[in-house]
Motif scaffolding. Structure first.
Motif, mmCIF file in Angstrom:
data_model
loop_
_atom_site.group_PDB
_atom_site.id
_atom_site.type_symbol
_atom_site.label_atom_id
_atom_site.label_comp_id
_atom_site.label_asym_id
_atom_site.label_seq_id
_atom_site.Cartn_x
_atom_site.Cartn_y
_atom_site.Cartn_z
ATOM 1 N N LEU A 29 -5.077 -8.206 -4.051
ATOM 2 C CA LEU A 29 -3.779 -7.714 -4.533
ATOM 3 C C LEU A 29 -3.483 -8.245 -5.935
ATOM 4 C CD1 LEU A 29 -1.698 -8.084 -1.256
ATOM 5 C CD2 LEU A 29 -2.223 -5.938 -2.437
ATOM 6 N N LYS A 30 -3.923 -9.468 -6.206
ATOM 7 C CA LYS A 30 -3.658 -10.066 -7.525
ATOM 8 C C LYS A 30 -4.411 -9.357 -8.636
ATOM 9 C CE LYS A 30 -2.675 -14.733 -6.000
ATOM 10 N NZ LYS A 30 -3.323 -15.945 -5.564
ATOM 11 N N ARG A 31 -5.480 -8.631 -8.270
ATOM 12 C CA ARG A 31 -6.326 -8.015 -9.300
ATOM 13 C C ARG A 31 -5.861 -6.634 -9.746
ATOM 14 N NH1 ARG A 31 -11.108 -9.304 -6.164
ATOM 15 N NH2 ARG A 31 -11.708 -7.136 -6.305
ATOM 16 N N GLY A 32 -4.844 -6.060 -9.094
ATOM 17 C CA GLY A 32 -4.371 -4.745 -9.534
ATOM 18 C C GLY A 32 -4.287 -3.761 -8.396
ATOM 19 N N PRO A 33 -4.099 -2.462 -8.720
ATOM 20 C CA PRO A 33 -3.831 -1.456 -7.684
ATOM 21 C C PRO A 33 -4.953 -1.352 -6.661
ATOM 22 C CG PRO A 33 -4.308 -0.415 -9.806
ATOM 23 C CD PRO A 33 -4.173 -1.877 -10.070
ATOM 24 N N VAL A 34 -4.520 -1.177 -5.410
ATOM 25 C CA VAL A 34 -5.486 -1.099 -4.317
ATOM 26 C C VAL A 34 -4.886 -0.236 -3.204
ATOM 27 C CG1 VAL A 34 -4.671 -3.233 -3.180
ATOM 28 C CG2 VAL A 34 -7.036 -2.488 -2.873
ATOM 29 N N VAL A 35 -5.768 0.358 -2.442
ATOM 30 C CA VAL A 35 -5.315 1.290 -1.406
ATOM 31 C C VAL A 35 -4.677 0.552 -0.221
ATOM 32 C CG1 VAL A 35 -7.466 1.373 -0.040
ATOM 33 C CG2 VAL A 35 -6.032 3.406 -0.205
ATOM 34 N N PHE B 289 -1.517 5.088 0.726
ATOM 35 C CA PHE B 289 -0.700 4.683 -0.419
ATOM 36 C C PHE B 289 -1.557 3.804 -1.321
ATOM 37 C CE2 PHE B 289 1.530 5.130 3.520
ATOM 38 C CZ PHE B 289 2.572 5.985 3.205
ATOM 39 N N VAL B 290 -1.092 3.641 -2.552
ATOM 40 C CA VAL B 290 -1.707 2.630 -3.423
ATOM 41 C C VAL B 290 -0.598 1.671 -3.837
ATOM 42 C CG1 VAL B 290 -2.758 2.198 -5.687
ATOM 43 C CG2 VAL B 290 -3.600 4.069 -4.261
ATOM 44 N N VAL B 291 -0.870 0.375 -3.731
ATOM 45 C CA VAL B 291 0.114 -0.624 -4.144
ATOM 46 C C VAL B 291 -0.462 -1.448 -5.289
ATOM 47 C CG1 VAL B 291 1.356 -0.865 -1.956
ATOM 48 C CG2 VAL B 291 -0.711 -2.193 -2.341
ATOM 49 N N ASP B 292 0.421 -1.782 -6.218
ATOM 50 C CA ASP B 292 0.031 -2.673 -7.310
ATOM 51 C C ASP B 292 1.120 -3.736 -7.445
ATOM 52 O OD1 ASP B 292 -0.706 -3.988 -9.566
ATOM 53 O OD2 ASP B 292 -0.751 -2.232 -10.877
ATOM 54 N N VAL B 293 0.796 -4.922 -6.930
ATOM 55 C CA VAL B 293 1.746 -6.036 -7.000
ATOM 56 C C VAL B 293 1.165 -7.149 -7.878
ATOM 57 C CG1 VAL B 293 2.933 -5.570 -4.820
ATOM 58 C CG2 VAL B 293 0.830 -6.936 -4.805
ATOM 59 N N SER B 294 0.336 -6.750 -8.835
ATOM 60 C CA SER B 294 -0.365 -7.748 -9.651
ATOM 61 C C SER B 294 0.517 -8.323 -10.755
ATOM 62 C CB SER B 294 -1.624 -7.133 -10.261
ATOM 63 O OG SER B 294 -1.287 -6.032 -11.093
ATOM 64 N N ARG B 295 1.646 -7.675 -11.050
ATOM 65 C CA ARG B 295 2.544 -8.197 -12.082
ATOM 66 C C ARG B 295 3.607 -9.088 -11.455
ATOM 67 N NH1 ARG B 295 4.340 -3.613 -16.335
ATOM 68 N NH2 ARG B 295 6.165 -4.961 -16.286
ATOM 69 N N GLU B 296 4.097 -10.039 -12.262
ATOM 70 C CA GLU B 296 5.102 -10.977 -11.769
ATOM 71 C C GLU B 296 6.430 -10.302 -11.510
ATOM 72 O OE1 GLU B 296 5.216 -14.337 -11.139
ATOM 73 O OE2 GLU B 296 3.027 -14.251 -11.233
ATOM 74 N N ASP B 297 6.795 -9.366 -12.401
ATOM 75 C CA ASP B 297 8.180 -8.913 -12.478
ATOM 76 C C ASP B 297 8.467 -7.603 -11.755
ATOM 77 O OD1 ASP B 297 6.434 -7.736 -14.247
ATOM 78 O OD2 ASP B 297 7.956 -7.303 -15.741
ATOM 79 N N THR B 298 7.443 -6.817 -11.454
ATOM 80 C CA THR B 298 7.689 -5.495 -10.893
ATOM 81 C C THR B 298 6.477 -5.051 -10.085
ATOM 82 O OG1 THR B 298 8.556 -3.304 -11.490
ATOM 83 C CG2 THR B 298 6.754 -4.163 -12.840
ATOM 84 N N ALA B 299 6.619 -3.925 -9.402
ATOM 85 C CA ALA B 299 5.491 -3.412 -8.619
ATOM 86 C C ALA B 299 5.427 -1.894 -8.761
ATOM 87 C CB ALA B 299 5.659 -3.801 -7.157
ATOM 88 N N PHE B 300 4.274 -1.347 -8.427
ATOM 89 C CA PHE B 300 4.063 0.097 -8.483
ATOM 90 C C PHE B 300 3.465 0.542 -7.146
ATOM 91 C CE2 PHE B 300 3.742 -1.695 -12.674
ATOM 92 C CZ PHE B 300 4.605 -0.899 -13.405
ATOM 93 N N VAL B 301 3.972 1.662 -6.659
ATOM 94 C CA VAL B 301 3.458 2.218 -5.409
ATOM 95 C C VAL B 301 3.183 3.695 -5.638
ATOM 96 C CG1 VAL B 301 3.908 2.614 -2.953
ATOM 97 C CG2 VAL B 301 4.875 0.609 -4.076
ATOM 98 N N THR B 302 2.048 4.160 -5.184
ATOM 99 C CA THR B 302 1.738 5.595 -5.258
ATOM 100 C C THR B 302 1.852 6.174 -3.858
ATOM 101 O OG1 THR B 302 0.248 5.176 -7.101
ATOM 102 C CG2 THR B 302 0.022 7.296 -5.973
ATOM 103 N N VAL B 303 2.694 7.211 -3.748
ATOM 104 C CA VAL B 303 2.943 7.836 -2.440
ATOM 105 C C VAL B 303 2.578 9.319 -2.498
ATOM 106 C CG1 VAL B 303 4.836 6.241 -1.902
ATOM 107 C CG2 VAL B 303 5.360 8.436 -2.961
ATOM 108 N N PRO B 304 2.200 9.898 -1.345
ATOM 109 C CA PRO B 304 1.974 11.350 -1.305
ATOM 110 C C PRO B 304 3.320 12.070 -1.241
ATOM 111 C CG PRO B 304 1.583 10.394 0.864
ATOM 112 C CD PRO B 304 1.924 9.247 -0.042
ATOM 113 N N TYR B 305 3.357 13.292 -1.783
ATOM 114 C CA TYR B 305 4.631 14.031 -1.813
ATOM 115 C C TYR B 305 4.326 15.517 -1.773
ATOM 116 C CZ TYR B 305 9.319 15.397 -3.358
ATOM 117 O OH TYR B 305 10.570 15.953 -3.443
#
Ligand code: SF4
Ligand code: SF4
Length: 165
Positions: free
Chosen positions: A28-34, A88-104
């Motif tokens: 998770l620390k390394r960047g976006p992952v499924v 989904f894809v989650v990216d919690v590698s940043r200290e201040d924020t996170a990114f999530v990719t969802v299907p739509y």
């Protein structure tokens, strides 16, 4: 398997960890992952073929998918491939924020820069997120949203807010 989602229909992070689908902390620390939320051992393996990096595999067609965390680059291609909208894809590698990719799969289509309502596992609102990117494949959108880091693993959908103009 004795998991409570069979009663509640809502799987938890702890249960995903038990069945090996929660990405490990060092990955998770390394960047976006499924993040695959598919515990039901249904006869489906579409995600296995969809991944261009061979990061998803299964022993049998009714097995729970397994992820090779080092092969997954978090590209999101598999997000649009799952008929159950369970990837989904989650990216919690940043200290201040996170990114999530969802299907739509609804209208109106979200656009980069727009604020959207983010929805949790039970379909309820978790607040607002901001659309960062959208791509389409298999008639499904993959929508990358910036969300508060503390709820990153709970974001399972979005609702587009209709604005005037
Ligand atoms: S996010 Fe990309 S690399 Fe990772 S499992 Fe999905 S398709 Fe493969
Ligand atoms: S494509 Fe979706 S439903 Fe099918 S095995 Fe993969 S995660 Fe499960």
């Amino acid at each position: 398997m004795g998991l409570s989602f069979r009663k509640t229909c809502i799987i938890t992070i702890e249960e995903l960890r038990k069945i090996g689908l929660m990405p490990p902390q060092n990955r998770l620390k390394r960047g976006p992952v499924v993040l695959i939320e598919c515990p039901e051992e249904i006869p489906c393996n579409i995600c296995v073929d969809a991944c261009p990096f061979n990061a998803i595999n299964m022993e049998r067609i009714t097995s729970i998918p397994k992820v090779d965390w080092d092969k997954c680059v978090g590209c999101g291609v598999c997000v649009t491939s799952c008929p159950g909208l369970a990837i989904f894809v989650v990216d919690v590698s940043r200290e201040d924020t996170a990114f999530v990719t969802v299907p739509y799969e609804f209208l109106p289509r979200p656009k980069p820069g727009e604020k959207v309502i983010i929805l949790g596992r039970d379909g309820r609102s978790l607040g607002q997120g901001v659309v960062k990117a959208v791509f389409e494949q298999n008639k499904t959108l993959a929508v990358k949203i910036e969300v508060p880091k503390e709820i990153a693993f709970e974001v399972k959908g979005i609702r587009v807010v209709k604005t005037s103009g």
